[in-house]
Write a protein that holds these residues in place. Sequence first.
Motif, mmCIF file in Angstrom:
data_model
loop_
_atom_site.group_PDB
_atom_site.id
_atom_site.type_symbol
_atom_site.label_atom_id
_atom_site.label_comp_id
_atom_site.label_asym_id
_atom_site.label_seq_id
_atom_site.Cartn_x
_atom_site.Cartn_y
_atom_site.Cartn_z
ATOM 1 N N GLU A 48 0.824 -1.211 0.000
ATOM 2 C CA GLU A 48 0.000 0.000 0.000
ATOM 3 C C GLU A 48 0.855 1.257 0.000
ATOM 4 O OE1 GLU A 48 -3.502 2.176 2.711
ATOM 5 O OE2 GLU A 48 -2.766 0.170 3.223
ATOM 6 N N VAL A 49 1.933 1.249 0.775
ATOM 7 C CA VAL A 49 2.798 2.436 0.849
ATOM 8 C C VAL A 49 3.610 2.592 -0.412
ATOM 9 C CG1 VAL A 49 4.755 3.454 2.066
ATOM 10 C CG2 VAL A 49 2.875 2.440 3.362
ATOM 11 N N THR A 50 4.233 1.472 -0.845
ATOM 12 C CA THR A 50 5.187 1.576 -1.957
ATOM 13 C C THR A 50 4.512 1.590 -3.321
ATOM 14 O OG1 THR A 50 5.463 -0.830 -1.963
ATOM 15 C CG2 THR A 50 6.997 0.460 -0.622
ATOM 16 N N ARG A 97 0.313 4.689 -2.068
ATOM 17 C CA ARG A 97 0.360 5.976 -1.392
ATOM 18 C C ARG A 97 1.514 6.844 -1.864
ATOM 19 N NH1 ARG A 97 -4.755 6.219 0.145
ATOM 20 N NH2 ARG A 97 -5.358 4.445 1.464
ATOM 21 N N SER A 98 2.697 6.336 -1.851
ATOM 22 C CA SER A 98 3.844 7.146 -2.288
ATOM 23 C C SER A 98 3.757 7.524 -3.768
ATOM 24 C CB SER A 98 5.154 6.392 -1.998
ATOM 25 O OG SER A 98 5.346 6.283 -0.599
ATOM 26 N N LEU A 123 1.177 10.333 -4.184
ATOM 27 C CA LEU A 123 1.678 11.632 -3.748
ATOM 28 C C LEU A 123 2.685 12.192 -4.753
ATOM 29 C CD1 LEU A 123 1.816 13.849 -1.620
ATOM 30 C CD2 LEU A 123 3.557 12.476 -0.414
ATOM 31 N N ARG A 136 -0.491 8.714 3.231
ATOM 32 C CA ARG A 136 0.785 7.989 3.202
ATOM 33 C C ARG A 136 1.366 7.857 4.606
ATOM 34 N NH1 ARG A 136 5.956 8.408 3.572
ATOM 35 N NH2 ARG A 136 7.392 7.291 2.193
ATOM 36 N N GLN A 137 1.295 8.950 5.374
ATOM 37 C CA GLN A 137 1.813 8.886 6.731
ATOM 38 C C GLN A 137 1.033 7.878 7.577
ATOM 39 O OE1 GLN A 137 1.572 12.994 7.936
ATOM 40 N NE2 GLN A 137 3.579 13.539 7.043
ATOM 41 N N GLY A 155 2.117 4.564 6.518
ATOM 42 C CA GLY A 155 3.450 4.304 7.066
ATOM 43 C C GLY A 155 3.392 3.953 8.537
#
Length: 526
Positions: A53-55, A58-59, A62, A181-182, A185
């Motif tokens: 999800e982050v990589t 979300r990132s 952004l 994203r935060q 994370g």
Amino acid sequence: MNVGGGRREPAGIARWTTRRWLTTGVAASAVVLLILGALGAWALGTTSRLTDEVTRYRSPALINAVRLEAALVNQETGVRGYGLTGRRDFLTPYTQGRADEKTALQALDRLVAGSGEAEKDLREVRSAVASWQRQVARPVASASGADAIRIASDRAGDGKRLFDSVRSSTARQQDHLLAARQHAGANLDAAQRLRNGVFAAIAVVIVVLMCAIFYGLRRGVTGPLTRLGAAARDVGRGQFDRKVPATGPADLQQLARDVDGMRERLLEELARSEEARSMLDQQADDLKRSNAELEQFAYVASHDLQEPLRKISSFTQLLQRRYGDKLDERADQYIAFAVDGANRMQVLINDLLMFSRVGRVHDQRSVSLEDSLNGAVDGLSVAVEESGARIEHDELPTVHGDAGQLGLLWQNLLSNAIKFRAPDRPPHIRVSVREEDGMWRFTVRDNGIGIAPEFREKVFVIFQRLHTREAYPGTGIGLAMCKKTVEFHGGAITIDPVDGDGTSISFTLPLQPSAEAADSEGSLVS
């Protein structure tokens, strides 16, 4: 129910065997490990999902939002420059910005799909961008130089207001994407901590399980086995009063009870053996005393009994010589009976003495049976000559034994073969030998009157006779003495069945031992 006062049967968990303990322990360990494995798999899956999800969402969302803002800023810069100067080369950032905008919007469409807030922010950005482009950017960019300057001047206020709206919408979009994203994370960090905690717990549980298994095996299996082995070794070393402890699982306790039962039976057997040994010692003392009495009897028989017999025979013969002309024929017959009886009694006593000495008085050494047989033939030379006997023999070996007794063995066997000959033919005696199962087997075969099968065992009993004394003289001790001599030398003697007439007597003697063994045995005898 405890019958007869025996041991009470263990109940419940105390009846578990080693196999049941191990099976239960392995099953419990497997269940714990499966649960921990499931927790570990869930932690790994959660971490992997949040990482994706982050990589992957979300990132990149952004980043593409920032790229979209940069593309829009480039477009505004190009339009504003063209509107101030009217030069077409100032539209290059605008053209590149349009291409970058398209790329960024395509990426954002894919990355924020299914995310309500992000999709809403993207729609607001699209709406603000569309208003600015429709009212300002496209009219200026499509106009000629002078017209572009005039349009840009006329719409400067609307352009500033509309692009500020674009900036506001992109800022909100980036703020929301950055917050998402935060948050992702933070969730990833929490999942990683949970994962690490789960795997640490798995490691701790595995170590605890290993320690528990080691402790359980030591206390329930190896410990009882060690104590059982130590007790068994002590019992094996003669400590029969050492009780074997019954600890551990039910099967090991049963094994310990069985071993202790064997120990108790050994104690009982030892007690009986000690009692039997005491009785044997007493019997040995009685036997020694009896042997001493027999030796005394032999001495009396060889001296005190023979002397009166010699006197009876001598004086009876003297009476016959001096007064024979004064006595009638019946008196001479009576005197002859007395002399014959005394002589036969003397022969019987001598034979009994020889029979008693077999196995009691001996001198063990290497004996050439060739010389021993020849000596026996020489001793029977008169009987051989009178009967016309023919004696043949194989080459005979050397054995370890008593020369005198082995000589008497040959003498008794040959004399019997000559004595019990057929009246219609002279005796023919054949002595053969062969090696058989670590022994020498000797066979004395004659052509005499033979022995009926039903008497083949009876002839070896002392004083047993198959014929009258008038038909075949003798004391009935000869074959009994042969049997005793052969058995004393470690062999056996039998009457063999034969085809035709005659008798076949076989006996065995051990092979000649090594020189060291012979010397050792000779020194013990001496």
